[in-house]
Write a protein that holds these residues in place. Structure first.
Motif, mmCIF file in Angstrom:
data_model
loop_
_atom_site.group_PDB
_atom_site.id
_atom_site.type_symbol
_atom_site.label_atom_id
_atom_site.label_comp_id
_atom_site.label_asym_id
_atom_site.label_seq_id
_atom_site.Cartn_x
_atom_site.Cartn_y
_atom_site.Cartn_z
ATOM 1 N N GLU A 6 0.750 16.420 9.673
ATOM 2 C CA GLU A 6 2.258 16.531 10.182
ATOM 3 C C GLU A 6 2.982 17.544 9.095
ATOM 4 O OE1 GLU A 6 4.182 12.474 10.115
ATOM 5 O OE2 GLU A 6 6.224 13.375 9.812
ATOM 6 N N LEU A 7 2.692 17.317 7.934
ATOM 7 C CA LEU A 7 3.510 18.338 6.869
ATOM 8 C C LEU A 7 2.974 19.529 7.213
ATOM 9 C CD1 LEU A 7 5.219 17.856 4.439
ATOM 10 C CD2 LEU A 7 3.128 17.486 3.094
ATOM 11 N N ASP A 8 1.760 19.917 7.648
ATOM 12 C CA ASP A 8 1.656 21.351 7.879
ATOM 13 C C ASP A 8 2.102 21.872 8.932
ATOM 14 O OD1 ASP A 8 0.289 21.543 5.360
ATOM 15 O OD2 ASP A 8 -1.948 21.085 6.168
ATOM 16 N N GLU A 9 2.559 20.886 9.930
ATOM 17 C CA GLU A 9 2.917 21.460 11.169
ATOM 18 C C GLU A 9 4.562 22.147 10.939
ATOM 19 O OE1 GLU A 9 2.374 19.057 14.401
ATOM 20 O OE2 GLU A 9 0.316 19.341 14.529
ATOM 21 N N VAL A 12 5.809 25.191 5.576
ATOM 22 C CA VAL A 12 5.553 24.843 4.121
ATOM 23 C C VAL A 12 6.712 25.978 3.451
ATOM 24 C CG1 VAL A 12 3.921 25.072 2.278
ATOM 25 C CG2 VAL A 12 3.502 24.542 4.632
ATOM 26 N N ALA A 13 6.902 27.050 3.653
ATOM 27 C CA ALA A 13 7.928 27.677 2.860
ATOM 28 C C ALA A 13 9.274 26.768 2.753
ATOM 29 C CB ALA A 13 7.974 28.970 3.336
ATOM 30 N N ASN A 14 9.633 26.549 4.030
ATOM 31 C CA ASN A 14 10.898 25.746 4.198
ATOM 32 C C ASN A 14 11.069 24.388 3.300
ATOM 33 O OD1 ASN A 14 12.884 27.156 5.298
ATOM 34 N ND2 ASN A 14 12.372 26.153 7.317
ATOM 35 N N THR A 15 9.800 23.643 3.300
ATOM 36 C CA THR A 15 9.845 22.650 2.546
ATOM 37 C C THR A 15 9.910 22.881 1.253
ATOM 38 O OG1 THR A 15 8.037 21.838 4.175
ATOM 39 C CG2 THR A 15 8.230 20.563 2.122
ATOM 40 N N GLY A 16 9.047 23.772 0.751
ATOM 41 C CA GLY A 16 9.239 24.315 -0.445
ATOM 42 C C GLY A 16 10.495 24.723 -1.109
ATOM 43 N N GLU A 17 11.377 25.329 -0.274
ATOM 44 C CA GLU A 17 12.907 25.508 -0.469
ATOM 45 C C GLU A 17 13.580 24.226 -0.598
ATOM 46 O OE1 GLU A 17 13.994 28.427 -1.493
ATOM 47 O OE2 GLU A 17 12.058 29.776 -1.007
ATOM 48 N N PRO A 337 9.165 26.968 -5.676
ATOM 49 C CA PRO A 337 9.064 26.265 -4.277
ATOM 50 C C PRO A 337 7.677 25.992 -3.716
ATOM 51 C CG PRO A 337 10.888 27.738 -4.332
ATOM 52 C CD PRO A 337 10.165 27.669 -5.727
ATOM 53 N N VAL A 338 6.891 26.951 -3.903
ATOM 54 C CA VAL A 338 5.469 26.899 -3.593
ATOM 55 C C VAL A 338 4.465 25.999 -4.103
ATOM 56 C CG1 VAL A 338 3.310 28.250 -3.121
ATOM 57 C CG2 VAL A 338 5.383 29.557 -2.871
ATOM 58 N N GLN A 339 4.881 25.702 -5.380
ATOM 59 C CA GLN A 339 4.095 24.490 -6.192
ATOM 60 C C GLN A 339 4.553 23.303 -5.779
ATOM 61 O OE1 GLN A 339 4.510 27.655 -7.515
ATOM 62 N NE2 GLN A 339 2.269 27.926 -7.368
ATOM 63 N N LEU A 340 6.183 23.013 -5.554
ATOM 64 C CA LEU A 340 6.599 21.790 -5.386
ATOM 65 C C LEU A 340 5.935 21.197 -3.777
ATOM 66 C CD1 LEU A 340 10.251 22.342 -6.317
ATOM 67 C CD2 LEU A 340 8.714 20.579 -7.505
#
Lengths: 457, 457, 457
Positions: A6-9, A12-17, A337-340
């Motif tokens: 679900e997360l990978d759909e 990811v960049a947005n999630t990090g931001e 962001p990427v690591q978070l």
């Protein structure tokens, strides 16, 4: 669908931001183990997830400890004789030793000096110091700032209050099908420090958001609490709830660029320990699995011998091991962001293991079932088989009611996600059935198979 | 005398030649999972050892499977428009995809091509392909042969029958003093492939010959069966016999020049697993002990969870890992007399462990007995002692009714054969007695010794 | 105060010299498994510690053995035809094969030669040989001495007696609070050999002296006995005492400059095995922990299967592994004061573990107790904590009545001495209580904690 999928759909960049923006909102607040800083922090978390805020009065006994006074601060500075602020809390809340008692005086440098903390090795960084359990006051400043101080008199002001009030913590409970619980705990008492622990707070908050929209096997309890005294207070007030905790994770220092570290629970072989190790080893680069020790963050309390809960600690760089730790250099640039986002993915993958880890029973246990007939095998003899087929064979072979999917993943070396997929497919094909969660005692499938057929002549 | 010693008193070179000659006799036969090929193979084995041939009707349900049709073949070829055979079953039975349905037609290359199998990487080798569980037909040929085919029409003929009949397997049972059994299983369904598995068939046959002339502790059951469906059929028809199997070995790919590999049973610590590992480590160069996996040869069926038998698999090069595997290059040159004979020796040594592995009871357990007085020790103090004496000391020290000779060999690092010799000698000298096979429960010697003498004051 | 600390408050150099002087006094005596040599040795030991000397008659059956004749010797030599002593017992008692029967004859070299022993590889050294269990006589001499012998006649004289008498051993018993015993055993049958075993005799004697002045948890039994037959005789006469032995050490070859070796008991995981390994690993350079084998010194008898006592063997260089072993080069220069003193320290540290290794119960098991309030923690947050604090946290965390202090030391990697100090301090602060030695069965603290608080909902 698994939480990780679900997360990978999502993007990811947005999630990090999003995680980093949330950390940016929380960064300026001057938190401590009590006071308004933590209340404002919980208010921001509560705007994203259902959060119960609990206030516990100063003086309340909590096991061997006592809930301390509430600390609040409006302003603090060191000014020269001309009134110029040389060290200013308004510029950085680390400048005040956290939990400092109020002071307003004029004094020569020689009197001030014992109250000043610097890091000579990193002369531009401000250290983070606390004095929770001994009433004191102090200022933290860069070593260069201190070197610039001449021998004149200084006005010293800490406009703080230290008085009876409350210890405040937040609790987010998500009900699952079972009352058995997964605990996610992160400390929320540090002021402007990003990796320690805005990284943990933000990842935990988004994890709670994600889980709140799902059908869950376990119930989840997220704790946003001041370190040490918060965990002790929660445990003291929730002794009956403790027995429901089946798995737990402390989240801290998960925003920097270091590789993942997982510190095992006191038990050492708890399901959470094995799940975290499995995921880190299969899904991250050069992870480290650390043995339990009684020194660390709040796993110390959860793993105290009277509780001995299966609670481990997930980190990237280990607290205390990187130079930026507990300094002003642990700032918003230090977390990425990427690591978070990747840390959130790792938590999701670990929870996927916990949610899906069950025992199954092979319904066709005598020899292999004919997978080819069910299109679960390659049809032309002579070629190699792929990981999916291997996963199916492993699940069939070890589903004797005694091995969990995690047992199977560990023994086979096949990732848990593939093992779990195989189990679902085999269930759909009538070759496997779930062993109910509460089936303990009685005859195992494996015993039944052998008693029925293999009596010795 | 141990089986290995008996074997070593023969001429090893002769044994190797005999094994290879037998393989040479079996090589041309076109075997499949059913049909006359396997019958002729069993006839040749039956001329050497007492063999019961079993025929099971097509359509018989065997667990999740069904006994398939019987396949027989007389001829097959691809001929050009001039009638010239370009691919000819009479030259090599690998040219036909094993179990091919009959076909006789003329067709252009474009229609034929989906039915052709080659190995581009080894352009002179013919691959081995099967299609047991999907009715189909095909030809296997060298890549160079295929490149030479032009775009004309071809006469395609497979003169096979695929009809109701029987699945055939052979069983050689040798009675021992105990009804507990050792199972030796090898697949006999492959056509002209030497290492896979004429090596297993021939070594198993000579092993059965050797054992048939000996007084045996265990009963032995040798199975010469078609892979997968044969093992499943045997297990389905012999569920009551399965409980008697105490140890088992699948033999395959034991004629090439590779080092020995032993793949453990699902149990992982069965006596056969430990015996095979001990012998390979002490008696062969760079052996490899492999963990169980549910993919492989017929150990898959014996180790399915409903049976979970202690059956491992002995190989030299692991099937699938060498380029000649399942190609025409797995021929009579690929297997060597020396290696076949050495594989037979290794099997003999493993069976010696199983036959001799017992628990003993030290009859003089308080302090060491005086070995010197019995000429079981060197007489002048000050010199080192040899391996024989070490073996005696180890056997005396650990013969408390709890340790088997294999336990002692493993703990001491002394070869099992020396440990076993020491035990015999100590028995002859009245210092040791055998613990009967069925002595379970009750007080162990070790408990009795301590209860009698060591009560706490 | 721990035994090690007491020892370290003395002058270590002095202790080493004292040990070496004592070895120097014992060195010239011609010991054997019976006779006056061992009596004189025991007299010197008995002048330092309370020692009971036991005499057992020749012919007494001891398990599978019989107490042998008593051997005494006055003189021995090989003289040339002119009466000149070429090989002279008065110069070195190794010259006579120990336990040689009397002989007085004149014979040519050819008759003498089978009775001569040398070490060609070390032509200046005299070997040590014995013939206890076969009546014989012989001379040991340097290879150069032998090469100098010409073919003339020689007068050969061994003025020994071999007749009914006694086997003599010494026993030093120190009563502790418990009747459970620690056994320290060393062989006292070797003539002028220093490392093997004046090192063991002298260190054991000083250890007994030190212990005799202390309040002891365990009772201690020091055995000064002839090798093999002495241990067998003691065990045969003390079967009821054997059950009291909780831990034991054989001491031998502990005066040379080699690194420490500890050979485990047959049990392999006895408390003495773990204590010795812990101390050697933490307190000595490149120690080696050796697995048990049934060949060696008197641990062979203590670890025979009928007894299976927890007795290991402490050495520096392993007997038999150094060229000086059992030769005249194992002399007073081969053992050094510094090494003897260090070996005594190591024994003391091991006994400290045994004396102090108990289980404790955390009286504040729910969360950490507030150590800071008790001045058991550093006060300013943000700094690292030291080993003392780590030790306290570990002791608190694992003191659940199930873990002993040695368990805690092993798991934490913290030296036992620091763990033990922490436990004492925590007891003084009311945070810990001792679990009585005999508390077995019943509910453990850990079970009680969880039953009371953690019932599942």
């Amino acid at each position: 669908m698994s939480l990780l999928k679900e997360l990978d759909e999502r993007d990811v960049a947005n999630t990090g931001e999003e995680l980093h923006r949330f950390a940016t909102d929380l960064y300026p607040i001057c938190r401590s183990i009590t006071g308004d800083g933590i209340r404002r922090t919980l208010a921001l978390i509560g705007s994203r997830v259902p959060l119960q805020t609990v206030e516990v009065s100063t003086g309340t006994p909590v096991f061997d400890w006592t809930v301390p006074k509430e600390w609040n601060i409006r302003d603090a500075y060191i000014a020269d004789s001309g009134g110029k602020r040389l060290v200013d809390f308004q510029q950085c809340n680390l400048h005040v030793m956290n939990y400092s008692a109020p002071v307003h005086a004029t004094m020569p440098l020689s009197d001030l000096r014992p109250h000043l903390f610097t890091i000579p090795k990193h002369p531009d960084w401000i250290p983070y110091r606390t004095s929770y359990y001994k009433e004191d006051w102090g200022f933290c400043l860069s070593h260069n700032q201190m070197l610039a101080l001449d021998n004149g008199d200084y006005e010293v002001c800490i406009d703080s209050t230290l008085q009876d009030g409350y210890l405040t913590y937040g609790e987010c409970c998500l009900a699952g099908r079972s009352s058995d619980e997964v605990l996610i705990s992160c400390h929320s008492c540090h002021p402007s420090l990003a990796n320690d622990n805005l990284s943990g707070l933000t990842v935990a908050t988004l994890l709670a958001q994600l889980l709140s929209e799902r059908d869950l096997r376990y119930s989840y309890r997220f704790l946003f609490i001041p370190g040490t005294i918060g965990a002790i207070t929660w445990l003291a007030r929730n002794r009956e709830a403790v027995g429901r905790i089946r798995h737990g994770l402390v989240l801290t220092c998960i925003g920097d660029t270091g590789g993942f570290h997982y510190k095992k629970s006191r038990r050492g072989d708890a399901e959470i320990d094995r799940a975290a190790a499995h995921i880190l080893i299969h899904c991250s680069k050069s992870p480290q699995i650390l043995e339990f020790s009684p020194y660390g963050y709040d796993e110390r309390q959860y793993c105290s011998p009277g509780f001995n809960l299966p609670v481990g600690c997930l980190m990237r760089s280990v607290w205390g091991s990187f130079p930026e730790y507990h300094t002003s250099a642990d700032n918003l640039e230090f977390i990425r962001p990427v690591q978070l986002a990747e840390s959130l993915r790792m938590c999701a993958a670990i929870l996927d293991v916990l949610e899906d880890n069950r025992r199954y029973c092979n319904l066709s246990p005598y020899c292999e079932p004919e997978l080819g007939r069910r299109n679960l095998y390659r049809s032309t003899g002579g070629n190699e088989i792929g990981m999916e087929t291997h996963a199916r064979l492993w699940v069939l072979n070890l589903s004797d009611g005694e091995h969990s999917l995690l047992d199977i993943a560990e023994r086979s070396g096949v990732p848990f996600s593939a093992i779990s997929e195989a189990a679902k497919l085999l269930c759909q094909n009538g070759l496997l059935s779930i062993v109910p969660d509460d089936s303990t005692g009685g005859t195992t499938p494996s015993q039944a198979w052998h008693e029925g057929t293999l009596q010795r002549s």
